[in-house]
Design an enzyme around this catalytic site. Structure first.
Site, PDB file in Angstrom:
ATOM      1  N   ALA A  63       0.867  -1.173   0.000  1.00 29.95           N
ATOM      2  CA  ALA A  63       0.000   0.000   0.000  1.00 29.95           C
ATOM      3  C   ALA A  63       0.911   1.232   0.000  1.00 29.95           C
ATOM      4  O   ALA A  63       2.068   1.162   0.425  1.00 29.95           O
ATOM      5  CB  ALA A  63      -0.891  -0.023   1.232  1.00 29.95           C
ATOM      6  N   GLY A 108       0.732  -5.034   1.133  1.00 28.11           N
ATOM      7  CA  GLY A 108      -0.456  -5.189   0.288  1.00 28.11           C
ATOM      8  C   GLY A 108      -0.152  -5.912  -1.019  1.00 28.11           C
ATOM      9  O   GLY A 108      -1.059  -6.478  -1.634  1.00 28.11           O
ATOM     10  N   GLU A 111      -0.314  -9.450  -0.145  1.00 27.57           N
ATOM     11  CA  GLU A 111      -1.724  -9.738   0.148  1.00 27.57           C
ATOM     12  C   GLU A 111      -2.566  -9.842  -1.122  1.00 27.57           C
ATOM     13  O   GLU A 111      -3.421 -10.718  -1.235  1.00 27.57           O
ATOM     14  CB  GLU A 111      -2.283  -8.657   1.084  1.00 27.57           C
ATOM     15  CG  GLU A 111      -1.709  -8.753   2.492  1.00 27.57           C
ATOM     16  CD  GLU A 111      -2.021  -7.539   3.348  1.00 27.57           C
ATOM     17  OE1 GLU A 111      -1.698  -6.409   2.940  1.00 27.57           O
ATOM     18  OE2 GLU A 111      -2.602  -7.719   4.430  1.00 27.57           O
ATOM     19  N   GLU A 131       4.493  -4.852   7.780  1.00 31.24           N
ATOM     20  CA  GLU A 131       3.625  -3.873   8.446  1.00 31.24           C
ATOM     21  C   GLU A 131       4.000  -3.564   9.891  1.00 31.24           C
ATOM     22  O   GLU A 131       3.909  -2.419  10.326  1.00 31.24           O
ATOM     23  CB  GLU A 131       2.158  -4.343   8.391  1.00 31.24           C
ATOM     24  CG  GLU A 131       1.502  -4.163   7.039  1.00 31.24           C
ATOM     25  CD  GLU A 131       1.755  -5.331   6.097  1.00 31.24           C
ATOM     26  OE1 GLU A 131       2.607  -6.190   6.405  1.00 31.24           O
ATOM     27  OE2 GLU A 131       1.088  -5.387   5.060  1.00 31.24           O
TER      28      GLU A 131
HETATM   29  N1  DAK Z   1       4.491   3.213  -1.022  1.00 28.80           N
HETATM   30  C1  DAK Z   1       4.807   4.343  -1.684  1.00 28.80           C
HETATM   31  N2  DAK Z   1       5.924   4.477  -2.437  1.00 28.80           N
HETATM   32  C2  DAK Z   1       6.724   3.437  -2.529  1.00 28.80           C
HETATM   33  C3  DAK Z   1       6.471   2.208  -1.871  1.00 28.80           C
HETATM   34  C4  DAK Z   1       5.272   2.129  -1.090  1.00 28.80           C
HETATM   35  N3  DAK Z   1       4.905   1.000  -0.462  1.00 28.80           N
HETATM   36  N4  DAK Z   1       7.460   1.354  -2.134  1.00 28.80           N
HETATM   37  C5  DAK Z   1       8.325   2.021  -2.930  1.00 28.80           C
HETATM   38  N5  DAK Z   1       7.882   3.257  -3.176  1.00 28.80           N
HETATM   39  C6  DAK Z   1       8.507   4.299  -3.974  1.00 28.80           C
HETATM   40  C7  DAK Z   1       9.724   4.917  -3.251  1.00 28.80           C
HETATM   41  O1  DAK Z   1       9.286   5.914  -2.355  1.00 28.80           O
HETATM   42  C8  DAK Z   1      10.492   5.476  -4.417  1.00 28.80           C
HETATM   43  O2  DAK Z   1       9.893   6.688  -4.826  1.00 28.80           O
HETATM   44  P1  DAK Z   1      10.806   7.977  -5.228  1.00 28.80           P
HETATM   45  O3  DAK Z   1      11.603   8.262  -4.033  1.00 28.80           O
HETATM   46  O4  DAK Z   1      11.614   7.508  -6.415  1.00 28.80           O
HETATM   47  O5  DAK Z   1       9.779   9.031  -5.576  1.00 28.80           O
HETATM   48  C9  DAK Z   1      10.248   4.462  -5.513  1.00 28.80           C
HETATM   49  O6  DAK Z   1       9.085   3.741  -5.151  1.00 28.80           O
HETATM   50  C10 DAK Z   1      11.402   3.463  -5.649  1.00 28.80           C
HETATM   51  O7  DAK Z   1      11.621   2.895  -4.363  1.00 28.80           O
HETATM   52  P2  DAK Z   1      13.081   2.789  -3.689  1.00 28.80           P
HETATM   53  O8  DAK Z   1      13.944   3.924  -4.145  1.00 28.80           O
HETATM   54  O9  DAK Z   1      12.879   2.616  -2.228  1.00 28.80           O
HETATM   55  O10 DAK Z   1      13.603   1.456  -4.365  1.00 28.80           O
HETATM   56  P3  DAK Z   1      14.624   0.388  -3.732  1.00 28.80           P
HETATM   57  O11 DAK Z   1      14.939  -0.553  -4.823  1.00 28.80           O
HETATM   58  O12 DAK Z   1      15.773   1.077  -3.050  1.00 28.80           O
HETATM   59  O13 DAK Z   1      13.799  -0.365  -2.616  1.00 28.80           O
HETATM   60  C11 DAK Z   1      11.862  -1.527  -1.723  1.00 28.80           C
HETATM   61  C12 DAK Z   1      12.676  -1.153  -2.986  1.00 28.80           C
HETATM   62  C13 DAK Z   1      10.584  -2.235  -2.190  1.00 28.80           C
HETATM   63  C14 DAK Z   1      12.688  -2.509  -0.865  1.00 28.80           C
HETATM   64  C15 DAK Z   1      11.555  -0.259  -0.920  1.00 28.80           C
HETATM   65  O14 DAK Z   1      10.991   0.713  -1.805  1.00 28.80           O
HETATM   66  C16 DAK Z   1      10.596  -0.501   0.174  1.00 28.80           C
HETATM   67  O15 DAK Z   1      10.946  -1.014   1.235  1.00 28.80           O
HETATM   68  N6  DAK Z   1       9.336  -0.066  -0.047  1.00 28.80           N
HETATM   69  C17 DAK Z   1       8.310  -0.185   0.962  1.00 28.80           C
HETATM   70  C18 DAK Z   1       7.830  -1.613   1.045  1.00 28.80           C
HETATM   71  C19 DAK Z   1       6.816  -1.781   2.139  1.00 28.80           C
HETATM   72  O16 DAK Z   1       7.100  -1.547   3.318  1.00 28.80           O
HETATM   73  N7  DAK Z   1       5.648  -2.173   1.714  1.00 28.80           N
HETATM   74  C20 DAK Z   1       4.559  -2.417   2.642  1.00 28.80           C
HETATM   75  C21 DAK Z   1       3.769  -1.171   2.764  1.00 28.80           C
HETATM   76  S1  DAK Z   1       2.607  -1.332   4.066  1.00 28.80           S
HETATM   77  C22 DAK Z   1      -4.638  -1.243   5.710  1.00 28.80           C
HETATM   78  C23 DAK Z   1      -4.637  -2.196   4.778  1.00 28.80           C
HETATM   79  C24 DAK Z   1      -3.475  -2.561   4.142  1.00 28.80           C
HETATM   80  C25 DAK Z   1      -2.290  -1.970   4.443  1.00 28.80           C
HETATM   81  C26 DAK Z   1      -2.309  -0.970   5.364  1.00 28.80           C
HETATM   82  C27 DAK Z   1      -3.464  -0.593   5.997  1.00 28.80           C
HETATM   83  N8  DAK Z   1      -5.847  -0.829   6.405  1.00 28.80           N
HETATM   84  C28 DAK Z   1      -6.787  -1.900   6.743  1.00 28.80           C
HETATM   85  C29 DAK Z   1      -5.975   0.419   6.930  1.00 28.80           C
HETATM   86  C30 DAK Z   1      -1.112  -2.348   3.774  1.00 28.80           C
HETATM   87  C31 DAK Z   1       0.072  -1.893   4.177  1.00 28.80           C
HETATM   88  C32 DAK Z   1       1.261  -2.040   3.380  1.00 28.80           C
HETATM   89  O17 DAK Z   1       1.271  -2.564   2.294  1.00 28.80           O
END
Ligand code: DAK
Length: 264
Positions: A63, A108, A111, A131
């Site tokens: 997400a 997400g 998921e 998360e």
């Molecule tokens: N959200 C937004 N932007 C993201 C992103 C994300 N999840 N993942 C990557 N990006 C963006 C980065 O900010 C970056 O943008 P710029 O800085 O270039 O503008 C671009 O994508 C490239 O990312 P990186 O520069 O970080 O690329 P790397 O190769 O260095 O790293 C990575 C890739 C996937 C390891 C890293 O980007 C990363 O750790 N990303 C976050 C992954 C993550 O934590 N995903 C889980 C998110 S939490 C809910 C229901 C569902 C959810 C929540 C609430 N409710 C019931 C309320 C779900 C939650 C989640 O999914």
């Protein structure tokens, strides 16, 4: 529109989440478009779907953390409901959905792949539920579907540690069915989808319903669901022609080829 691509090849529909600059992260607009795309699938002619991500780095990196970071409780709940609604729609979608996971499948992203019927991935794929490191629980069904797929112990370990795993480990624990070199992933997904699409469509849809609904109930209730759906297959074109074809083949194996099942 702009975040989702949809193309049809024969009886196979390919849905691509196309937001590569953010590694295909899911924000409200992406989720809305995704739902609209599923709603627009022509179920009279499309028999199997493939869900994948644009680019060669990420399936879905979760997400959108930027969008979520300032949400109020109410907004967070509304966003969670939006995601859950579309993920449930995918899970219950009448035809099979294959997730072709071409890179990061985090939060997400993991998921949404778990709401699909079948998961195959590239050898570059990475899975995880990060998360708890962000101060939230998996909110799009992760606590529910991961435990059902890989068992409670393994799901708890992955969710509590927030550790990412690579494709080979995802395969070992049963999260994905197969791993391919990246360039072979989509051809493999299309081949599998075409094989599914070549079988009797009513029967395939009935199998999906029987498996999904049966998993929610006792074995007795599941057997009753199966009986109903088994019975419903009779007198369909697929049942009549599939069985007639087998009998013709017994007469003369050279005479009859595989059935070209009509849409039904
Ligand atoms: N959200 C937004 N932007 C993201 C992103 C994300 N999840 N993942 C990557 N990006 C963006 C980065 O900010 C970056 O943008 P710029 O800085 O270039 O503008 C671009 O994508 C490239 O990312 P990186 O520069 O970080 O690329 P790397 O190769 O260095 O790293 C990575 C890739 C996937 C390891 C890293 O980007 C990363 O750790 N990303 C976050 C992954 C993550 O934590 N995903 C889980 C998110 S939490 C809910 C229901 C569902 C959810 C929540 C609430 N409710 C019931 C309320 C779900 C939650 C989640 O999914």
């Amino acid at each position: 529109m702009g975040f989702i691509d949809y193309e049809v090849e024969g009886a196979v529909g390919i849905i691509t989440i196309n937001r590569p600059k953010a590694l295909n992260a899911l924000n409200a607009d992406v989720l809305t478009e995704l739902e609209q795309t599923f709603d627009a699938v022509d179920l009279k002619t499309v028999r199997c779907l493939i869900l994948t991500g644009a680019g060669d780095k990420s399936f879905v990196a979760g997400a959108d953390i930027g969008a979520m970071s300032t949400m109020s409780k109410e907004e967070g709940k509304a966003f969670g409901k939006k995601g859950n609604d579309i993920f449930l729609k995918i899970e219950k979608f009448p035809i099979p959905v294959i997730a072709a996971i071409n890179g990061f499948a985090l939060g997400g992203g993991c998921e949404i792949s778990m709401s699909c019927d079948i998961r195959i991935c590239s050898d570059t794929a990475m899975f995880g539920q990060p998360e708890v490191g962000l101060g939230i629980t998996p909110g799009f069904g992760g606590t529910q579907r991961l435990a059902r797929l890989v068992g409670a112990g393994m799901a708890k370990q992955l969710i509590y540690t927030a550790r990412n795993i690579k494709a080979d480990e995802a395969f070992r624990i049963g999260l994905v069915n197969a791993v391919y070199p990246l360039e072979e992933l989509m051809p493999a997904a299309k081949k599998m989808a075409a094989t599914i699409a070549g079988n009797a469509p009513f029967a395939v849809r009935a199998c999906k319903k029987a498996i999904n609904e049966g998993l929610q109930v006792s074995i007795d209730e599941g057997a009753a669901i199966e009986e109903d759906l088994f019975g419903a297959c009779f007198e369909t074109y697929g049942q009549r022609e599939g069985m007639a074809n087998f009998l013709r083949k017994k007469d003369d194996p050279k005479k009859v080829k595989k059935v070209a099942f009509l849409d039904e």
